[in-house]
Design a protein around this motif. Structure first.
Motif, PDB file in Angstrom:
ATOM      1  N   LEU A  87      -7.165 -16.327   1.851  1.00  0.00           N
ATOM      2  CA  LEU A  87      -8.535 -16.254   2.337  1.00  0.00           C
ATOM      3  C   LEU A  87      -8.775 -14.942   3.083  1.00  0.00           C
ATOM      4  O   LEU A  87      -9.854 -14.341   2.967  1.00  0.00           O
ATOM      5  N   HIS A  88      -7.776 -14.512   3.838  1.00  0.00           N
ATOM      6  CA  HIS A  88      -7.925 -13.292   4.627  1.00  0.00           C
ATOM      7  C   HIS A  88      -8.112 -12.062   3.741  1.00  0.00           C
ATOM      8  O   HIS A  88      -8.919 -11.177   4.060  1.00  0.00           O
ATOM      9  N   VAL A  89      -7.368 -11.995   2.654  1.00  0.00           N
ATOM     10  CA  VAL A  89      -7.489 -10.843   1.750  1.00  0.00           C
ATOM     11  C   VAL A  89      -8.549 -11.077   0.679  1.00  0.00           C
ATOM     12  O   VAL A  89      -8.715 -10.247  -0.220  1.00  0.00           O
ATOM     13  N   ASP A  90      -9.250 -12.201   0.793  1.00  0.00           N
ATOM     14  CA  ASP A  90     -10.319 -12.540  -0.168  1.00  0.00           C
ATOM     15  C   ASP A  90      -9.794 -12.578  -1.603  1.00  0.00           C
ATOM     16  O   ASP A  90     -10.482 -12.179  -2.546  1.00  0.00           O
ATOM     17  N   PHE A  91      -8.535 -13.047  -1.744  1.00  0.00           N
ATOM     18  CA  PHE A  91      -7.911 -13.208  -3.065  1.00  0.00           C
ATOM     19  C   PHE A  91      -7.856 -11.886  -3.832  1.00  0.00           C
ATOM     20  O   PHE A  91      -7.944 -11.855  -5.056  1.00  0.00           O
ATOM     21  N   ARG A  92      -7.728 -10.790  -3.094  1.00  0.00           N
ATOM     22  CA  ARG A  92      -7.618  -9.468  -3.708  1.00  0.00           C
ATOM     23  C   ARG A  92      -6.314  -8.812  -3.262  1.00  0.00           C
ATOM     24  O   ARG A  92      -5.768  -9.129  -2.216  1.00  0.00           O
ATOM     25  N   ILE A  93      -5.846  -7.843  -4.047  1.00  0.00           N
ATOM     26  CA  ILE A  93      -4.657  -7.080  -3.683  1.00  0.00           C
ATOM     27  C   ILE A  93      -5.067  -6.017  -2.671  1.00  0.00           C
ATOM     28  O   ILE A  93      -5.985  -5.227  -2.939  1.00  0.00           O
ATOM     29  N   PRO A  94      -4.455  -5.967  -1.479  1.00  0.00           N
ATOM     30  CA  PRO A  94      -4.821  -4.966  -0.468  1.00  0.00           C
ATOM     31  C   PRO A  94      -4.627  -3.551  -0.978  1.00  0.00           C
ATOM     32  O   PRO A  94      -3.744  -3.284  -1.794  1.00  0.00           O
ATOM     33  N   SER A  95      -5.442  -2.637  -0.450  1.00  0.00           N
ATOM     34  CA  SER A  95      -5.400  -1.254  -0.918  1.00  0.00           C
ATOM     35  C   SER A  95      -4.855  -0.287   0.124  1.00  0.00           C
ATOM     36  O   SER A  95      -4.256   0.728  -0.228  1.00  0.00           O
ATOM     37  N   GLY A  96      -5.092  -0.546   1.406  1.00  0.00           N
ATOM     38  CA  GLY A  96      -4.620   0.352   2.447  1.00  0.00           C
ATOM     39  C   GLY A  96      -3.103   0.325   2.572  1.00  0.00           C
ATOM     40  O   GLY A  96      -2.439  -0.634   2.156  1.00  0.00           O
ATOM     41  N   ILE A  97      -2.535   1.383   3.171  1.00  0.00           N
ATOM     42  CA  ILE A  97      -1.077   1.473   3.298  1.00  0.00           C
ATOM     43  C   ILE A  97      -0.545   0.373   4.205  1.00  0.00           C
ATOM     44  O   ILE A  97       0.373  -0.370   3.832  1.00  0.00           O
ATOM     45  N   LEU A  98      -1.120   0.265   5.396  1.00  0.00           N
ATOM     46  CA  LEU A  98      -0.654  -0.758   6.330  1.00  0.00           C
ATOM     47  C   LEU A  98      -0.900  -2.153   5.773  1.00  0.00           C
ATOM     48  O   LEU A  98      -0.046  -3.040   5.901  1.00  0.00           O
ATOM     49  N   GLU A  99      -2.065  -2.337   5.165  1.00  0.00           N
ATOM     50  CA  GLU A  99      -2.374  -3.648   4.583  1.00  0.00           C
ATOM     51  C   GLU A  99      -1.407  -3.990   3.461  1.00  0.00           C
ATOM     52  O   GLU A  99      -0.976  -5.146   3.333  1.00  0.00           O
ATOM     53  N   SER A 100      -1.075  -3.001   2.646  1.00  0.00           N
ATOM     54  CA  SER A 100      -0.153  -3.240   1.531  1.00  0.00           C
ATOM     55  C   SER A 100       1.247  -3.589   2.040  1.00  0.00           C
ATOM     56  O   SER A 100       1.895  -4.502   1.525  1.00  0.00           O
ATOM     57  N   VAL A 101       1.702  -2.855   3.060  1.00  0.00           N
ATOM     58  CA  VAL A 101       3.015  -3.150   3.638  1.00  0.00           C
ATOM     59  C   VAL A 101       3.014  -4.542   4.258  1.00  0.00           C
ATOM     60  O   VAL A 101       3.962  -5.324   4.073  1.00  0.00           O
ATOM     61  N   LEU A 102       1.959  -4.854   4.992  1.00  0.00           N
ATOM     62  CA  LEU A 102       1.848  -6.162   5.631  1.00  0.00           C
ATOM     63  C   LEU A 102       1.826  -7.278   4.598  1.00  0.00           C
ATOM     64  O   LEU A 102       2.492  -8.313   4.766  1.00  0.00           O
ATOM     65  N   ALA A 103       1.085  -7.076   3.525  1.00  0.00           N
ATOM     66  CA  ALA A 103       1.017  -8.091   2.472  1.00  0.00           C
ATOM     67  C   ALA A 103       2.376  -8.264   1.797  1.00  0.00           C
ATOM     68  O   ALA A 103       2.791  -9.393   1.489  1.00  0.00           O
ATOM     69  N   THR A 104       3.082  -7.147   1.587  1.00  0.00           N
ATOM     70  CA  THR A 104       4.407  -7.234   0.961  1.00  0.00           C
ATOM     71  C   THR A 104       5.379  -8.017   1.836  1.00  0.00           C
ATOM     72  O   THR A 104       6.130  -8.876   1.351  1.00  0.00           O
ATOM     73  N   VAL A 105       5.357  -7.728   3.142  1.00  0.00           N
ATOM     74  CA  VAL A 105       6.234  -8.453   4.067  1.00  0.00           C
ATOM     75  C   VAL A 105       5.871  -9.931   4.091  1.00  0.00           C
ATOM     76  O   VAL A 105       6.756 -10.803   4.113  1.00  0.00           O
ATOM     77  N   PHE A 106       4.582 -10.236   4.083  1.00  0.00           N
ATOM     78  CA  PHE A 106       4.171 -11.647   4.078  1.00  0.00           C
ATOM     79  C   PHE A 106       4.674 -12.355   2.823  1.00  0.00           C
ATOM     80  O   PHE A 106       5.158 -13.489   2.897  1.00  0.00           O
ATOM     81  N   VAL A 107       4.560 -11.692   1.681  1.00  0.00           N
ATOM     82  CA  VAL A 107       5.040 -12.292   0.436  1.00  0.00           C
ATOM     83  C   VAL A 107       6.541 -12.546   0.500  1.00  0.00           C
ATOM     84  O   VAL A 107       7.026 -13.605   0.073  1.00  0.00           O
ATOM     85  N   ILE A 108       7.291 -11.591   1.064  1.00  0.00           N
ATOM     86  CA  ILE A 108       8.736 -11.769   1.191  1.00  0.00           C
ATOM     87  C   ILE A 108       9.050 -12.963   2.090  1.00  0.00           C
ATOM     88  O   ILE A 108       9.922 -13.789   1.775  1.00  0.00           O
TER      89      ILE A 108
END
Length: 273
Positions: A87-108
């Motif tokens: 819901l936070h990412v609105d079901f989209r893949i993040p584009s920013g650097i920090l957002e992308s890193v944060l999303a990757t860590v969350f997935v892990i």
């Protein structure tokens, strides 16, 4: 309350809160409310609460409910956090650097948590069915006992039977098996099929060349092979049960730090972090 009723109650609450969160998110989005701020704040708080489970294990003497209760809530809140993240990412893949890193860590963190849940449910049952339980710290000693027991058996066989059939089998096949450490695949049975089963089949193929006394020795060798195989399975399974935590816990703390940094940048720069 038994385990099934507790799991049913937790599942129902998970569904109810998930539907409620979806409805609130949809209403906020329709009303042009800052949904990313709300979902991000809720996700950060939930992540902090989830990390408390590790702290609860460190202080078992405090009256903070049983560890099993904390574990159940940790599991359900973990699944709920996945929905909050989407819901936070609105079901989209993040584009920013920090957002992308944060999303990757969350997935892990999420994937390692799900994997850990599956392993903690499946492996202990298989370990009990496979053979005698083995204390992890005692494995080196047990390995040494197996090696010495087999070497002694082969030496007695050479002296009493005056035959080299079993000693050749030991040098060509068995010694390497006894000295090898198991891979993690052994906990899934793959290495077991290629290892101990091949050895017992090879030993069975040589049985027609053995005397009656050597057949008795071969039967003892099969017992040692089975014992070594159980030790390998127990070690590989316990390494998996311990190993996934070395990914899940450090990444969880990293997720909190990155989440705080992401929130600060989002508040300072209007959500463009």
């Amino acid at each position: 309350m038994n385990f099934r009723r507790r799991r049913l109650r937790g599942g129902i609450l998970l569904v109810v809160f998930s539907l409620l969160a979806w409805e609130v998110w949809d209403l906020c989005r329709t009303g042009l409310a800052p949904t990313t701020l709300y979902t991000g704040s809720a996700l950060l708080v939930l992540t902090l609460v989830l990390t408390l489970f590790n702290g609860r294990k460190k202080i078992p003497f405090l009256p903070l409910f049983r560890a099993s209760t904390w574990l159940q809530w940790h599991i359900y809140m973990g699944f709920f956090s996945i929905l909050l993240f989407l819901l936070h990412v609105d079901f989209r893949i993040p584009s920013g650097i920090l957002e992308s890193v944060l999303a990757t860590v969350f997935v892990i963190v999420a994937v390692s948590g799900v994997v850990g849940l599956i392993l903690s449910r499946a492996l202990p049952r298989r370990m009990n069915q496979a053979g005698d339980p083995v204390v992890y710290e005692s494995i080196p000693r047990l390995r040494k006992e197996v090696r010495e027991g087999v070497r002694g058996l082969i030496a007695r066989s050479e002296e009493s039977c005056e035959s080299s059939t079993l000693s050749e089998f030991y040098r060509e096949h068995l010694r390497e098996f006894l000295e090898a450490s198991p891979s993690l695949l052994h906990s899934f049975g793959n290495e077991k099929k290629r290892g101990s089963h091949q050895l017992t089949n090879e030993l069975e193929a040589r049985r027609r060349y053995l005397s009656d006394e050597e057949i008795e020795v071969a039967a003892e060798l099969e017992e040692w092979i089975e014992k070594k195989d159980n030790i390998d399975f127990q070690e590989a399974s316990q390494r998996l049960l311990k190993g996934w935590l070395f990914v899940h816990i450090p990444m969880s703390f990293s997720l909190i730090l990155l989440g705080v940094a992401h929130g600060v940048f989002a508040l300072l720069y209007g959500g463009n972090a």
